[in-house]
Design an enzyme around this catalytic site. Sequence first.
Site, mmCIF file in Angstrom:
data_model
loop_
_atom_site.group_PDB
_atom_site.id
_atom_site.type_symbol
_atom_site.label_atom_id
_atom_site.label_comp_id
_atom_site.label_asym_id
_atom_site.label_seq_id
_atom_site.Cartn_x
_atom_site.Cartn_y
_atom_site.Cartn_z
ATOM 1 N N HIS A 66 0.824 -1.216 0.000
ATOM 2 C CA HIS A 66 0.000 0.000 0.000
ATOM 3 C C HIS A 66 0.859 1.268 0.000
ATOM 4 O O HIS A 66 0.485 2.283 0.581
ATOM 5 C CB HIS A 66 -0.988 0.003 1.180
ATOM 6 C CG HIS A 66 -2.123 -0.972 0.977
ATOM 7 N ND1 HIS A 66 -3.377 -0.581 0.582
ATOM 8 C CD2 HIS A 66 -2.161 -2.316 1.080
ATOM 9 C CE1 HIS A 66 -4.154 -1.655 0.473
ATOM 10 N NE2 HIS A 66 -3.429 -2.716 0.760
ATOM 11 N N THR A 67 2.011 1.184 -0.647
ATOM 12 C CA THR A 67 2.870 2.366 -0.782
ATOM 13 C C THR A 67 2.692 3.029 -2.143
ATOM 14 O O THR A 67 3.008 4.199 -2.299
ATOM 15 C CB THR A 67 4.357 1.991 -0.634
ATOM 16 O OG1 THR A 67 4.604 0.865 -1.459
ATOM 17 C CG2 THR A 67 4.703 1.651 0.800
ATOM 18 N N LEU B 141 -2.777 -12.125 -7.376
ATOM 19 C CA LEU B 141 -1.664 -12.112 -8.334
ATOM 20 C C LEU B 141 -1.971 -11.226 -9.537
ATOM 21 O O LEU B 141 -1.320 -11.313 -10.569
ATOM 22 C CB LEU B 141 -1.347 -13.541 -8.790
ATOM 23 C CG LEU B 141 -0.884 -14.476 -7.669
ATOM 24 C CD1 LEU B 141 -0.747 -15.900 -8.172
ATOM 25 C CD2 LEU B 141 0.441 -14.004 -7.074
ATOM 26 N N SER B 142 -2.993 -10.379 -9.390
ATOM 27 C CA SER B 142 -3.303 -9.351 -10.375
ATOM 28 C C SER B 142 -3.662 -9.873 -11.756
ATOM 29 O O SER B 142 -3.141 -9.413 -12.771
ATOM 30 C CB SER B 142 -2.141 -8.382 -10.512
ATOM 31 O OG SER B 142 -2.081 -7.589 -9.378
ATOM 32 N N ASP C 35 0.408 -2.924 -10.020
ATOM 33 C CA ASP C 35 0.136 -4.170 -10.743
ATOM 34 C C ASP C 35 0.457 -4.012 -12.230
ATOM 35 O O ASP C 35 1.076 -4.883 -12.846
ATOM 36 C CB ASP C 35 -1.338 -4.572 -10.561
ATOM 37 C CG ASP C 35 -1.748 -4.558 -9.093
ATOM 38 O OD1 ASP C 35 -0.841 -4.612 -8.233
ATOM 39 O OD2 ASP C 35 -2.952 -4.471 -8.811
HETATM 40 C C1 GLA Z 1 -3.435 -3.993 -4.928
HETATM 41 C C2 GLA Z 1 -3.481 -2.703 -5.777
HETATM 42 C C3 GLA Z 1 -2.082 -2.100 -5.922
HETATM 43 C C4 GLA Z 1 -1.407 -1.921 -4.559
HETATM 44 C C5 GLA Z 1 -1.513 -3.203 -3.723
HETATM 45 C C6 GLA Z 1 -1.059 -3.025 -2.299
HETATM 46 O O1 GLA Z 1 -2.707 -4.970 -5.599
HETATM 47 O O2 GLA Z 1 -4.025 -2.986 -7.041
HETATM 48 O O3 GLA Z 1 -2.155 -0.880 -6.622
HETATM 49 O O4 GLA Z 1 -1.942 -0.823 -3.872
HETATM 50 O O5 GLA Z 1 -2.845 -3.704 -3.674
HETATM 51 O O6 GLA Z 1 0.288 -2.706 -2.231
#
Ligand code: GLA
Length: 387
Positions: A36-37, A127-128, A174
């Site tokens: 969450h950075t 895993l996006s 991501d």
């Molecule tokens: C999700 C969001 C990212 C990021 C992470 C946490 O994957 O899509 O943009 O904020 O959480 O680091």
Amino acid sequence: MNDLIDRLRTEHRSFHGRDPEIIAYAPGRVEILGNHTDYNEGFVLSAAIDAGIAFGLSPAEDDVCTLVAADLRESVQFQSIDPGRTDKERWSNYPRGVLTFLQERYDFRPKGFLGTLSGDIPMAAGLSSSAALEIASGLAFSAFHGISPEKIELAKIGQKAEHEFAGVRCGLLDQISSLFGREHALVFTDFRSLDVDTVSLPEGTGFMIANTEVKHTLVDSEYNERRQRCEQAAAAFARILGPRVNSLRDVAWADMLKYRDRLDPAVWKRAAHPVGENERVLAGVAALKRGETAAFGRLMFESHESSRTLFENSCPELDTLVEAARNISGVYGARLSGGGFGGSIVALIETGRAPAIAKALISAFASAYNRKISPRVVVPSAGARII
Ligand code: GLA
């Protein structure tokens, strides 16, 4: 990846009766350090993984776009000029959003197409897969319309699709990881300058992920709420430290301690997580450059502890796996990866010990929850491309 591309070709032929003229591939990602950075203009270490989404396209005779999700056996149709969003086949909102915003940004006349997508990223594992879909469709649509957006522009278009078509106010992590991945290396991103660099991994090390298969139903709203809290905290710090504070990136851990009494305790807890994470990422890059794998691993454990106690984006299942990992030999560090509230942990491991580590994680999880998980090694891989 080759198997996935072959499968995509076969599916495209069977649905549309012809070969795809364009195929794009985009990998999923694993977040290694820096939680969450990204939307706080901070730092992250991540990697593109050896699983992704392939997207094939051929021209249509008219302005209609027909898109097939081969793995779901679902298809949608929409007009190229105005793809719109839908509440039914939600997966299609990502390519619909990407086409909409690419067109808005590059001002071309969108053409109809026959499209197919297929992937091998485990779903809802953190895993996006959604970013991989945005980037694969963005690359394919760009090639199809003869435009060549910069990688960062494509990442921003994917993010906009996520914000406006899926309702999640995510950062750029991501999309950037999917685009800038490199084999056996980590992607190091500065989310203020958007400079992207890579850092090599120590020999003999790799990553293992273990999916808890916990899917928190409120995850999107929790995510947006955390983001809002971070913005409130940055505004509070701007009042204390002056206008040089634009985001939590501008706040140091020493400031967190010094001004603790001046912040609402609930806001303090949330802000402390990304602020601590930024410092851990910089320490982590330095540790990797010195070859100090154990020190890097300790930072991963600290990151998880900060998620668990400060940001409160962990869950008991993730905590069980990270606790178990502390006592497994060959594990350097472990933490939750990605948004949190469920999904996967990632562990930095001695690659040679992967089978024994997987077995130990399976057994720890089974004795706590009476359920079998399937840990797997993930290989840091090259980023998205046209095949
Ligand atoms: C999700 C969001 C990212 C990021 C992470 C946490 O994957 O899509 O943009 O904020 O959480 O680091």
